[in-house]
Design a protein around this motif. Structure first.
Motif, PDB file in Angstrom:
ATOM      1  N   THR A 138       0.534  -1.122  -0.280  1.00  0.00           N
ATOM      2  CA  THR A 138       0.003   0.089  -0.011  1.00  0.00           C
ATOM      3  C   THR A 138       0.965   0.964   0.657  1.00  0.00           C
ATOM      4  O   THR A 138       0.222   2.354  -0.816  1.00  0.00           O
ATOM      5  N   TRP A 143       3.228   1.201  -6.503  1.00  0.00           N
ATOM      6  CA  TRP A 143       1.962   0.225  -6.853  1.00  0.00           C
ATOM      7  C   TRP A 143       0.191   0.416  -6.428  1.00  0.00           C
ATOM      8  O   TRP A 143      -0.089   1.551  -5.462  1.00  0.00           O
ATOM      9  N   ALA A 144      -0.583   0.941  -7.284  1.00  0.00           N
ATOM     10  CA  ALA A 144      -2.112   0.751  -7.777  1.00  0.00           C
ATOM     11  C   ALA A 144      -3.375   0.674  -6.739  1.00  0.00           C
ATOM     12  O   ALA A 144      -4.270   1.005  -7.056  1.00  0.00           O
ATOM     13  N   GLY A 145      -2.620  -0.499  -6.983  1.00  0.00           N
ATOM     14  CA  GLY A 145      -4.300  -1.770  -6.508  1.00  0.00           C
ATOM     15  C   GLY A 145      -4.349  -1.053  -4.593  1.00  0.00           C
ATOM     16  O   GLY A 145      -3.616  -0.560  -3.930  1.00  0.00           O
ATOM     17  N   ALA A 146      -6.058  -1.783  -5.344  1.00  0.00           N
ATOM     18  CA  ALA A 146      -6.358  -0.708  -3.861  1.00  0.00           C
ATOM     19  C   ALA A 146      -6.271  -2.367  -2.766  1.00  0.00           C
ATOM     20  O   ALA A 146      -6.262  -3.359  -3.011  1.00  0.00           O
ATOM     21  N   GLN A 225     -11.828  -1.454  -3.286  1.00  0.00           N
ATOM     22  CA  GLN A 225     -12.579  -0.239  -4.160  1.00  0.00           C
ATOM     23  C   GLN A 225     -13.313  -1.507  -5.688  1.00  0.00           C
ATOM     24  O   GLN A 225     -12.463  -1.916  -5.707  1.00  0.00           O
ATOM     25  N   GLU A 227     -13.168  -0.749  -8.103  1.00  0.00           N
ATOM     26  CA  GLU A 227     -12.050  -1.329  -9.712  1.00  0.00           C
ATOM     27  C   GLU A 227     -11.240  -1.422  -9.251  1.00  0.00           C
ATOM     28  O   GLU A 227     -10.293  -1.302 -10.441  1.00  0.00           O
ATOM     29  N   ILE A 229      -8.879  -0.123  -7.785  1.00  0.00           N
ATOM     30  CA  ILE A 229      -7.447   1.186  -7.842  1.00  0.00           C
ATOM     31  C   ILE A 229      -7.821   1.664  -6.611  1.00  0.00           C
ATOM     32  O   ILE A 229      -8.387   2.173  -5.943  1.00  0.00           O
ATOM     33  N   ALA A 230      -6.484   2.027  -6.021  1.00  0.00           N
ATOM     34  CA  ALA A 230      -6.244   2.877  -4.963  1.00  0.00           C
ATOM     35  C   ALA A 230      -6.699   4.093  -4.607  1.00  0.00           C
ATOM     36  O   ALA A 230      -5.701   4.783  -5.159  1.00  0.00           O
ATOM     37  N   ARG A 231      -7.239   4.654  -3.561  1.00  0.00           N
ATOM     38  CA  ARG A 231      -7.917   6.371  -4.491  1.00  0.00           C
ATOM     39  C   ARG A 231      -7.438   6.989  -2.720  1.00  0.00           C
ATOM     40  O   ARG A 231      -7.718   6.351  -1.592  1.00  0.00           O
TER      41      ARG A 231
END
Length: 408
Positions: A138, A143-146, A225, A227, A229-231
């Motif tokens: 995280t 790393w863009a994954g949620a 999330q 989609e 993708i981490a926000r």
């Protein structure tokens, strides 16, 4: 902000522990990671964290696969059903005679069954190590994954709200509330916002039940999330909760809405009620109000109704004989006293009308908030049936009453 907030009533927007329907939260680590991405991410880690990663994953072609999970399974293989009716096609895709792993994350129960069945020699990863890896992923800029959180449902079949009748399955309404609680916990743990900093306003809810959810077996909820993708500090909320029981997905809930800073939310949620609307107190409002006088004497009065201009209390000899009334204090359960200035009074039958003096901005907002949350609108029919006003009105509060009488 901690990596994973504890599960408390406050974080779930609840008041008491009996309303908490979640337990055993953990952050899941991916079952499969693209090798090129993982190498770029791990490159900047400490030697100790790198050792933990390669201890947890094995390299297979262009990907790293979690050591406790088989990459592929013979399509003719049957898994013992003593504990799970595992639905392999939910996590593996058929290619010829083999089923190949395609799921990015696996429910904890599914991962453990796969490990015991196909890789019994592999030591399962500890939760502490999984939490360290999840946090490291995280934190990485590459790393863009949620994050994916896993929860267990606390299913008490004596729950006063969801089980008012006997159920042979978990009520659908309860699953929706579980999803909402999980989403709130996830949001405050992963979004960058703290509890109380924003308000989450739901605008859309999509619920799908693919099977009955039995009360007999444990239920695991995965949330992330939608989609994937981490926000960070998002203004838009879009999360999906997936419910798993006995190795199968049994329900899915998607919530969409907005995240609004509290000062803006409070300004938008102030309701401007018409001056001639009257409201009866709910059970959260103490009917005995305190009336203050010039002589600092406080008397009790029976609250009947409230408006933006004043309130109606039941008349009594004490109230009729005392001098100038200067204030009234209304107690609301959970909020304390609402203290408002009184400018004038008028007797109308067996009621005394207390008209507010000029309210400050804060007092006006507090009054509107109290009406919005703790009072109920009195309809014209209800208003006329109470026969509260029998004399000719002498001030603006009574004028409001007369307009109702004229209609009835």
């Amino acid at each position: 902000m901690t990596f994973q907030n504890p599960i408390t009533p406050q974080i779930l927007h609840k008041d008491v522990a009996d309303d908490v329907l979640l337990s055993d939260v953990r952050a899941l680590i991916p079952a499969r990671i693209d090798r090129e991405l993982a190498d770029a991410v791990v490159r900047d880690w400490s030697p100790e964290d790198q050792r933990l990663f390669f201890k947890s994953y094995r390299s297979e072609g262009p990907r790293y696969i979690l050591r406790s999970v088989p990459t592929s399974i013979d399509s003719n293989t049957t898994i013992p059903l003593s504990e799970f009716e595992l639905s392999l096609p939910e996590f593996y895709r058929r290619d010829g005679e083999r089923l190949h792993l395609v799921a990015s994350h696996l429910p904890e129960g599914v991962e453990e069954l796969l490990r015991r069945t196909f890789l019994p020699h592999v030591t399962p990863m500890s939760r502490d190590d999984a939490t360290i890896l999840a946090a490291k992923l995280t934190e990485s800029q590459q790393w863009a994954g949620a994050r994916v959180n896993s929860y267990r449902i606390l299913n008490d079949t004596k729950n006063y709200f969801f089980y008012r009748k006997s159920h042979e399955h978990v009520p659908g309404l309860m699953l929706i509330e579980v999803a909402r609680q999980a989403m709130y916990h996830y949001f405050y743990s992963a979004s960058g916002y703290d509890r109380g900093e924003v308000s989450i306003s739901m605008s859309e809810l999509d619920v799908r039940f693919s099977s009955y959810v039995e009360s007999t077996y444990a239920v695991e909820v995965l949330i992330s999330q939608t989609e994937g993708i981490a926000r960070k500090t998002p203004k838009f909320v879009d999360k999906t909760a997936r419910f798993f029981q006995n190795g199968r997905e049994v329900a899915r809930v998607r919530l969409q809405g907005g995240a609004m800073k509290m000062p803006l939310f409070k300004r938008m949620r102030v309701l401007n009620f018409p001056d001639d609307h009257w409201f009866a107190p709910s059970d959260r409002v103490l009917r005995d109000v305190l009336v203050g006088t010039d002589g600092r004497l406080s008397l009790r009065a029976d609250l009947q109704m409230l408006s933006l201009k004043g309130l109606s209390v039941k008349s009594s000899a004490e109230l009729a004989d005392i001098g100038n009334i200067r204030s009234v204090s209304i107690h609301i359960d959970g909020s304390g006293f609402l203290c408002l200035p009184i400018g004038s009074r008028a007797v109308s039958g067996d009621r005394i009308m207390l008209q507010f003096d000029t309210l400050s901005r804060d007092q006006s907002i507090a009054l509107k908030e109290a009406i919005k949350s703790h009072f109920f609108f009195v309809t014209r029919e209800d208003f006329s049936s109470t026969r509260l006003y029998e004399t000719k009105p002498s001030n603006s509060v009574d004028q409001a009453a007369s307009r109702y009488e004229a209609i009835s």
